[in-house]
Design a protein around this motif. Structure first.
Motif, PDB file in Angstrom:
ATOM      1  N   HIS A 281      43.089 -39.128  59.052  1.00 47.56           N
ATOM      2  CA  HIS A 281      43.921 -38.472  60.062  1.00 47.56           C
ATOM      3  C   HIS A 281      44.882 -37.459  59.455  1.00 47.56           C
ATOM      4  CE1 HIS A 281      42.583 -41.995  62.583  1.00 47.56           C
ATOM      5  NE2 HIS A 281      42.127 -40.909  63.196  1.00 47.56           N
ATOM      6  N   LYS A 282      45.252 -37.634  58.197  1.00 48.84           N
ATOM      7  CA  LYS A 282      46.082 -36.633  57.522  1.00 48.84           C
ATOM      8  C   LYS A 282      45.324 -35.309  57.478  1.00 48.84           C
ATOM      9  CE  LYS A 282      47.695 -35.511  52.888  1.00 48.84           C
ATOM     10  NZ  LYS A 282      47.080 -34.237  52.984  1.00 48.84           N
TER      11      LYS A 282
ATOM     12  N   ASP B  67      46.541 -32.005  59.470  1.00 52.20           N
ATOM     13  CA  ASP B  67      46.767 -30.783  58.697  1.00 52.20           C
ATOM     14  C   ASP B  67      45.885 -29.642  59.202  1.00 52.20           C
ATOM     15  OD1 ASP B  67      48.708 -31.934  57.141  1.00 52.20           O
ATOM     16  OD2 ASP B  67      47.415 -32.266  55.401  1.00 52.20           O
ATOM     17  N   LYS B  68      44.627 -29.947  59.509  1.00 53.15           N
ATOM     18  CA  LYS B  68      43.713 -28.920  60.020  1.00 53.15           C
ATOM     19  C   LYS B  68      44.217 -28.369  61.353  1.00 53.15           C
ATOM     20  CE  LYS B  68      38.943 -28.138  61.384  1.00 53.15           C
ATOM     21  NZ  LYS B  68      37.636 -28.720  61.615  1.00 53.15           N
ATOM     22  N   GLN B  69      44.652 -29.266  62.244  1.00 49.59           N
ATOM     23  CA  GLN B  69      45.168 -28.827  63.544  1.00 49.59           C
ATOM     24  C   GLN B  69      46.423 -27.985  63.368  1.00 49.59           C
ATOM     25  OE1 GLN B  69      45.583 -32.640  65.445  1.00 49.59           O
ATOM     26  NE2 GLN B  69      43.532 -32.562  66.329  1.00 49.59           N
ATOM     27  N   TYR B  70      47.306 -28.385  62.468  1.00 56.57           N
ATOM     28  CA  TYR B  70      48.527 -27.615  62.218  1.00 56.57           C
ATOM     29  C   TYR B  70      48.176 -26.227  61.682  1.00 56.57           C
ATOM     30  CZ  TYR B  70      52.675 -25.853  59.907  1.00 56.57           C
ATOM     31  OH  TYR B  70      53.700 -25.060  59.490  1.00 56.57           O
ATOM     32  N   ASN B  71      47.272 -26.184  60.689  1.00 58.24           N
ATOM     33  CA  ASN B  71      46.894 -24.899  60.112  1.00 58.24           C
ATOM     34  C   ASN B  71      46.222 -23.996  61.138  1.00 58.24           C
ATOM     35  OD1 ASN B  71      47.923 -25.341  57.529  1.00 58.24           O
ATOM     36  ND2 ASN B  71      46.066 -26.399  56.876  1.00 58.24           N
TER      37      ASN B  71
ATOM     38  N   ALA C 182      59.827 -31.030  56.428  1.00 55.50           N
ATOM     39  CA  ALA C 182      60.483 -31.635  57.588  1.00 55.50           C
ATOM     40  C   ALA C 182      61.984 -31.372  57.552  1.00 55.50           C
ATOM     41  CB  ALA C 182      60.207 -33.134  57.629  1.00 55.50           C
ATOM     42  N   ALA C 183      62.581 -31.482  56.377  1.00 54.06           N
ATOM     43  CA  ALA C 183      64.021 -31.255  56.253  1.00 54.06           C
ATOM     44  C   ALA C 183      64.386 -29.804  56.552  1.00 54.06           C
ATOM     45  CB  ALA C 183      64.495 -31.637  54.848  1.00 54.06           C
ATOM     46  N   GLU C 184      63.505 -28.887  56.163  1.00 59.66           N
ATOM     47  CA  GLU C 184      63.751 -27.460  56.428  1.00 59.66           C
ATOM     48  C   GLU C 184      63.483 -27.098  57.878  1.00 59.66           C
ATOM     49  OE1 GLU C 184      60.992 -25.595  53.766  1.00 59.66           O
ATOM     50  OE2 GLU C 184      62.453 -25.467  52.146  1.00 59.66           O
ATOM     51  N   GLY C 185      62.748 -27.960  58.572  1.00 64.04           N
ATOM     52  CA  GLY C 185      62.376 -27.651  59.946  1.00 64.04           C
ATOM     53  C   GLY C 185      61.221 -26.683  60.026  1.00 64.04           C
ATOM     54  N   SER C 186      60.516 -26.479  58.901  1.00 60.53           N
ATOM     55  CA  SER C 186      59.470 -25.474  58.883  1.00 60.53           C
ATOM     56  C   SER C 186      58.136 -25.944  59.446  1.00 60.53           C
ATOM     57  CB  SER C 186      59.254 -24.964  57.453  1.00 60.53           C
ATOM     58  OG  SER C 186      58.815 -25.997  56.607  1.00 60.53           O
ATOM     59  N   ARG C 187      57.944 -27.232  59.588  1.00 60.27           N
ATOM     60  CA  ARG C 187      56.643 -27.664  60.093  1.00 60.27           C
ATOM     61  C   ARG C 187      56.727 -28.266  61.481  1.00 60.27           C
ATOM     62  NH1 ARG C 187      51.483 -30.477  57.344  1.00 60.27           N
ATOM     63  NH2 ARG C 187      50.413 -30.917  59.268  1.00 60.27           N
ATOM     64  N   TRP C 188      57.656 -29.119  61.723  1.00 60.97           N
ATOM     65  CA  TRP C 188      57.669 -29.830  63.001  1.00 60.97           C
ATOM     66  C   TRP C 188      58.674 -29.259  63.984  1.00 60.97           C
ATOM     67  CZ3 TRP C 188      56.999 -32.340  58.300  1.00 60.97           C
ATOM     68  CH2 TRP C 188      55.712 -32.850  58.113  1.00 60.97           C
ATOM     69  N   GLY C 189      59.246 -28.123  63.649  1.00 55.17           N
ATOM     70  CA  GLY C 189      60.118 -27.423  64.582  1.00 55.17           C
ATOM     71  C   GLY C 189      61.449 -28.107  64.835  1.00 55.17           C
ATOM     72  N   ARG C 190      61.819 -29.019  63.973  1.00 55.40           N
ATOM     73  CA  ARG C 190      63.112 -29.688  64.135  1.00 55.40           C
ATOM     74  C   ARG C 190      64.187 -28.872  63.454  1.00 55.40           C
ATOM     75  NH1 ARG C 190      60.393 -35.230  62.625  1.00 55.40           N
ATOM     76  NH2 ARG C 190      59.501 -35.713  64.628  1.00 55.40           N
TER      77      ARG C 190
ATOM     78  N   PHE D 234      50.657 -14.435  59.798  1.00 54.28           N
ATOM     79  CA  PHE D 234      50.972 -14.068  58.412  1.00 54.28           C
ATOM     80  C   PHE D 234      50.700 -15.247  57.488  1.00 54.28           C
ATOM     81  CE2 PHE D 234      53.929 -14.587  54.901  1.00 54.28           C
ATOM     82  CZ  PHE D 234      53.561 -13.501  54.117  1.00 54.28           C
ATOM     83  N   THR D 235      51.188 -16.415  57.864  1.00 55.22           N
ATOM     84  CA  THR D 235      51.048 -17.597  57.021  1.00 55.22           C
ATOM     85  C   THR D 235      49.583 -17.984  56.878  1.00 55.22           C
ATOM     86  OG1 THR D 235      53.219 -18.336  57.766  1.00 55.22           O
ATOM     87  CG2 THR D 235      51.841 -19.967  56.699  1.00 55.22           C
ATOM     88  N   LYS D 236      48.844 -17.932  57.982  1.00 51.59           N
ATOM     89  CA  LYS D 236      47.417 -18.269  57.927  1.00 51.59           C
ATOM     90  C   LYS D 236      46.686 -17.394  56.918  1.00 51.59           C
ATOM     91  CE  LYS D 236      46.804 -19.721  62.720  1.00 51.59           C
ATOM     92  NZ  LYS D 236      46.158 -19.388  63.989  1.00 51.59           N
TER      93      LYS D 236
END
Length: 128
Positions: A26-27, A31-35, A112-120, A42-44
């Motif tokens: 599931h990881k 990850d595939k769904q996130y990418n 996660a701490a930066e908020g760069s992946r999960w939008g927090r 730009f990031t892609k």
């Protein structure tokens, strides 16, 4: 040193016990769904360029162990190269002084701490 007990995979309906958030199967899926859906264009494209792949390979060859784990006295193989100062915040894309080798767990914690992946909302990165 005692380890934390394993817990169920966070993927809905998966009963596998894991040390991290998801089981290996599931990881990869998350990850595939996130990418595919969560990253901007730009990031892609950037992380597929020959220049980035070369810089990543150079970094992992020079620093094969997770730099955060080493600070904690652990030797964990690094699998990711992280921009210390994110590109979107003005960090240099290829400078070795802005790159660090991390394991998946430390990279996820930092993202996660930066908020760069999960939008927090970003907060202080807590080294572990």
């Amino acid at each position: 040193m005692p380890r934390k007990p394993k817990r169920p995979c966070s993927y809905p309906g998966c009963p596998k016990l894991v040390d991290g958030q998801y089981c290996e199967e599931h990881k990869k899926l998350v990850d595939k769904q996130y990418n595919q859906y969560g990253r901007d264009d730009f990031t892609k494209s950037f992380y597929k360029t020959p220049e980035w792949l070369y810089a990543k390979r150079q970094q992992l060859n020079a620093h094969p162990f997770c730099e955060e784990c080493l600070k904690a006295g652990k030797r964990t193989k690094a699998t990711m190269v992280d921009h210390i100062v994110p590109i979107k915040q003005g960090g240099d894309k290829f400078s070795p002084s802005n790159l660090q080798s991390l394991c998946w767990s430390c990279h996820s914690t930092k993202s996660a701490a930066e908020g760069s992946r999960w939008g927090r909302r970003p907060h202080e990165y807590d080294n572990h």
